[in-house]
Design a protein around this motif. Structure first.
Motif, mmCIF file in Angstrom:
data_model
loop_
_atom_site.group_PDB
_atom_site.id
_atom_site.type_symbol
_atom_site.label_atom_id
_atom_site.label_comp_id
_atom_site.label_asym_id
_atom_site.label_seq_id
_atom_site.Cartn_x
_atom_site.Cartn_y
_atom_site.Cartn_z
ATOM 1 N N CYS A 110 4.286 24.671 0.620
ATOM 2 C CA CYS A 110 3.831 23.593 1.492
ATOM 3 C C CYS A 110 4.246 22.230 0.943
ATOM 4 O O CYS A 110 4.455 21.289 1.703
ATOM 5 C CB CYS A 110 2.323 23.656 1.653
ATOM 6 S SG CYS A 110 1.752 25.133 2.496
ATOM 7 N N TYR B 32 1.306 25.802 -2.887
ATOM 8 C CA TYR B 32 1.168 26.734 -1.775
ATOM 9 C C TYR B 32 -0.275 26.705 -1.275
ATOM 10 O O TYR B 32 -1.214 26.855 -2.054
ATOM 11 C CB TYR B 32 1.512 28.160 -2.220
ATOM 12 C CG TYR B 32 2.909 28.306 -2.761
ATOM 13 C CD1 TYR B 32 3.966 28.718 -1.947
ATOM 14 C CD2 TYR B 32 3.191 28.035 -4.108
ATOM 15 C CE1 TYR B 32 5.257 28.861 -2.442
ATOM 16 C CE2 TYR B 32 4.473 28.168 -4.611
ATOM 17 C CZ TYR B 32 5.502 28.579 -3.770
ATOM 18 O OH TYR B 32 6.774 28.710 -4.273
ATOM 19 N N HIS B 33 -0.445 26.500 0.031
ATOM 20 C CA HIS B 33 -1.775 26.438 0.612
ATOM 21 C C HIS B 33 -2.229 27.818 1.078
ATOM 22 O O HIS B 33 -1.432 28.576 1.645
ATOM 23 C CB HIS B 33 -1.784 25.490 1.812
ATOM 24 C CG HIS B 33 -1.672 24.063 1.437
ATOM 25 N ND1 HIS B 33 -1.445 23.062 2.358
ATOM 26 C CD2 HIS B 33 -1.741 23.423 0.230
ATOM 27 C CE1 HIS B 33 -1.389 21.889 1.755
ATOM 28 N NE2 HIS B 33 -1.567 22.090 0.460
ATOM 29 N N ARG C 279 -3.269 26.531 6.197
ATOM 30 C CA ARG C 279 -2.044 26.610 7.003
ATOM 31 C C ARG C 279 -2.338 26.922 8.463
ATOM 32 O O ARG C 279 -1.749 26.333 9.367
ATOM 33 C CB ARG C 279 -1.108 27.677 6.428
ATOM 34 C CG ARG C 279 -0.734 27.492 4.985
ATOM 35 C CD ARG C 279 0.447 28.365 4.557
ATOM 36 N NE ARG C 279 0.315 29.757 4.895
ATOM 37 C CZ ARG C 279 -0.234 30.688 4.103
ATOM 38 N NH1 ARG C 279 -0.740 30.330 2.916
ATOM 39 N NH2 ARG C 279 -0.297 31.949 4.481
ATOM 40 N N GLU C 280 -3.248 27.865 8.686
ATOM 41 C CA GLU C 280 -3.568 28.305 10.043
ATOM 42 C C GLU C 280 -5.077 28.509 10.158
ATOM 43 O O GLU C 280 -5.555 29.634 10.087
ATOM 44 C CB GLU C 280 -2.842 29.604 10.371
ATOM 45 C CG GLU C 280 -1.330 29.534 10.285
ATOM 46 C CD GLU C 280 -0.688 30.882 10.593
ATOM 47 O OE1 GLU C 280 -0.964 31.428 11.679
ATOM 48 O OE2 GLU C 280 0.059 31.382 9.747
ATOM 49 N N ARG D 124 -1.300 14.725 3.622
ATOM 50 C CA ARG D 124 -1.583 16.021 4.230
ATOM 51 C C ARG D 124 -2.721 15.904 5.238
ATOM 52 O O ARG D 124 -2.655 16.441 6.354
ATOM 53 C CB ARG D 124 -1.937 17.018 3.135
ATOM 54 C CG ARG D 124 -2.706 18.239 3.592
ATOM 55 C CD ARG D 124 -1.840 19.253 4.268
ATOM 56 N NE ARG D 124 -2.659 20.317 4.857
ATOM 57 C CZ ARG D 124 -2.174 21.420 5.343
ATOM 58 N NH1 ARG D 124 -0.878 21.642 5.294
ATOM 59 N NH2 ARG D 124 -2.960 22.332 5.881
ATOM 60 N N PRO E 49 3.873 23.029 12.233
ATOM 61 C CA PRO E 49 3.823 23.859 11.032
ATOM 62 C C PRO E 49 5.109 23.787 10.224
ATOM 63 O O PRO E 49 5.091 23.826 9.012
ATOM 64 C CB PRO E 49 3.600 25.270 11.596
ATOM 65 C CG PRO E 49 2.983 25.063 12.939
ATOM 66 C CD PRO E 49 3.595 23.782 13.443
ATOM 67 N N ASP F 144 4.957 20.854 8.139
ATOM 68 C CA ASP F 144 3.953 21.059 7.094
ATOM 69 C C ASP F 144 4.518 21.861 5.940
ATOM 70 O O ASP F 144 4.306 21.539 4.785
ATOM 71 C CB ASP F 144 2.765 21.800 7.710
ATOM 72 C CG ASP F 144 1.744 22.224 6.669
ATOM 73 O OD1 ASP F 144 1.578 21.467 5.707
ATOM 74 O OD2 ASP F 144 1.141 23.283 6.829
ATOM 75 N N LEU F 145 5.269 22.900 6.238
ATOM 76 C CA LEU F 145 5.761 23.775 5.187
ATOM 77 C C LEU F 145 6.987 23.234 4.491
ATOM 78 O O LEU F 145 7.390 23.752 3.463
ATOM 79 C CB LEU F 145 6.089 25.157 5.781
ATOM 80 C CG LEU F 145 4.883 25.938 6.291
ATOM 81 C CD1 LEU F 145 5.327 27.214 6.974
ATOM 82 C CD2 LEU F 145 3.934 26.258 5.154
#
Length: 426
Positions: free
Chosen positions: A6, A25-26, A31-32, A193, A203, A206-207
């Motif tokens: 991320c 890394y989230h 993330r969702e 963020r 997304p 975001d990534l």
């Protein structure tokens, strides 16, 4: 196991400002949030360090990928990084591991404040901090900061000072120091963020965020020195954001602790203008846990003699200052490794590992596991070598880490990952 990071960015090391490549890394919830398997994130975070850089170690190592990916799937926000001299991080690998310990400390400091400033973390652990230092029950409800590493990275992990001593370096750092820069970078990236999620950014965006480096490794324009132009632009932007945050920050005049290369990690205190401590209900606090995969205990190779002599060079002053109750406790029979016995710790190694002395590893793990009130545990995996490539041993490594992490999460009384998620993982 790890998805695309991320965040990819650089940090200055508190040892000497050496630039380190880092990734964050989230967990699924960040993330969702609407995903049916996405449990509310409890603020848990982990750092996983890689093997010896001169032998090809980096954050792309497959064992690092499995360990970090397992923690991520179970709900940890995970950071990986390249030590100095590894891949595209600046500098060279040291002969003592002390600069690498400082590199690790830099990432922990960043992660602690990044988690603190994320909006998603506020509701789950603000209320647990007020009495955390005095109430052991409340400490168990603090989010976890898990220190992890594989091989050389595991050795560095076990050499770190207590968590609360590390956080003390970043609590009121002097301005224009790496500690202040790291804390302000964490605040900037977390607030960016938050703003992105509030604006319902895509997304893909975001990534793909990259601060201080080449976005997603694709081809980009380079100047005559061969440096990536996008890296220079992004680094300038983050420095500008840090300057803006610093201009708005409340400053205090005091003597801050600093990691200094000349004193081997001992704090140096001189009056200076410093960032204000985060106080009250929003205090930055975690409980510690440790994960060491194939730590090179008892190695008699040249690598051991230059980087592993004594195995745990914790200065006595680190154990005496700044730590919480669980960090200062002396576990009967644990000796110099009391920090590992006093906190939840898992060591996993293979019985065919040619990089370690099996006799010394077994003596060491059994001594720590058998110490009074010890929270240390170990798993010896039959048939596994140092690189975890024999048969299905990598799955057994993943399972051991998964069981340990699940128990850590559930130790605060929360439900943790669902049985279906754990079953699918293991």
């Amino acid at each position: 196991m790890l998805p695309r990071p991320c965040l990819s960015f650089t940090l200055p090391s508190v040892y000497d400002d050496t630039k380190l490549d880092c990734r964050v890394y989230h967990p699924l919830y960040l993330r969702e949030p609407s995903h049916p398997d996405a449990l509310p994130w409890a603020g848990h975070a982990a750092v996983v360090a890689h093997p010896y850089a001169p032998l090809g170690g980096s954050f792309d190592d497959p064992v690092v990928d499995v360990a970090a990916g397992t923690l991520l799937q179970l709900g940890f926000l995970v950071a990986t990084f390249n030590f100095r001299g590894a891949a595209s991080s600046e500098g060279r690998t040291s002969w003592t591991s002390k600069p690498e310990q400082a590199d690790y400390v830099s990432v922990v400091g960043f992660l602690a404040y990044y988690v603190h400033y994320l909006d998603a973390s506020k509701s789950v652990h603000i209320h647990t901090h007020a009495d955390s230092r005095s109430d052991s029950g409340n400490r168990n409800r603090l989010p976890i900061m898990l220190f992890g590493g594989y091989s050389y990275g595991a050795m560095v992990t076990t050499c770190l000072p207590p968590l609360e001593t590390i956080l003390d370096y970043f609590a009121t750092p002097a301005v224009h120091t790496p500690e202040a820069d790291i804390r302000l970078r964490a605040q900037h990236l977390a607030e960016a963020r938050n703003a992105m999620m509030a604006g319902r950014a895509s997304p893909r965006r975001d990534l793909g965020v990259r601060i201080g480096g080449d976005e997603d490794g694709s081809q980009s324009l380079r100047n005559h020195d061969g440096r990536v132009m996008s890296e220079l632009v992004r680094e300038d932007r983050i420095r500008e954001s840090v300057r803006n945050l610093l201009a708005r920050a409340k400053l205090v005049y005091r003597k801050p602790p600093r990691w200094t290369s000349g004193s081997g990690g001992e704090p140096e205190r001189e009056m200076d203008h410093c960032l204000e401590r985060v106080e009250g209900e929003g205090e930055v606090a975690f409980r510690s846990a440790y994960l060491a995969v194939s730590p090179p205990v008892g190695v008699v190779t040249r690598l051991a003699t230059m980087s592993f002599a004594g195995f745990n060079p914790l200065p006595a002053s680190w154990m005496a200052r700044g730590g919480g109750a669980q960090d200062r406790v002396r576990v009967a029979g644990a000796g110099e490794y009391a920090l590992l016995a006093a906190n939840p710790t898992l060591v996993v190694y293979g019985d065919q590992d040619g990089f370690i002395s099996q006799r010394k590893m077994r003596e060491w793990t059994r001594q720590l596991a058998g110490a009074g009130a010890s929270r240390f545990r170990y798993v010896e995996v039959g048939g596994a070598g140092h690189f975890w490539v024999e048969g299905e041993v990598m799955y057994r490594l993943r399972d051991a880490i998964g069981i340990f992490a699940t128990e850590l999460i559930r130790s605060d009384g929360s439900s943790g990952p669902s049985e279906d998620i754990v079953r699918d993982l293991l």
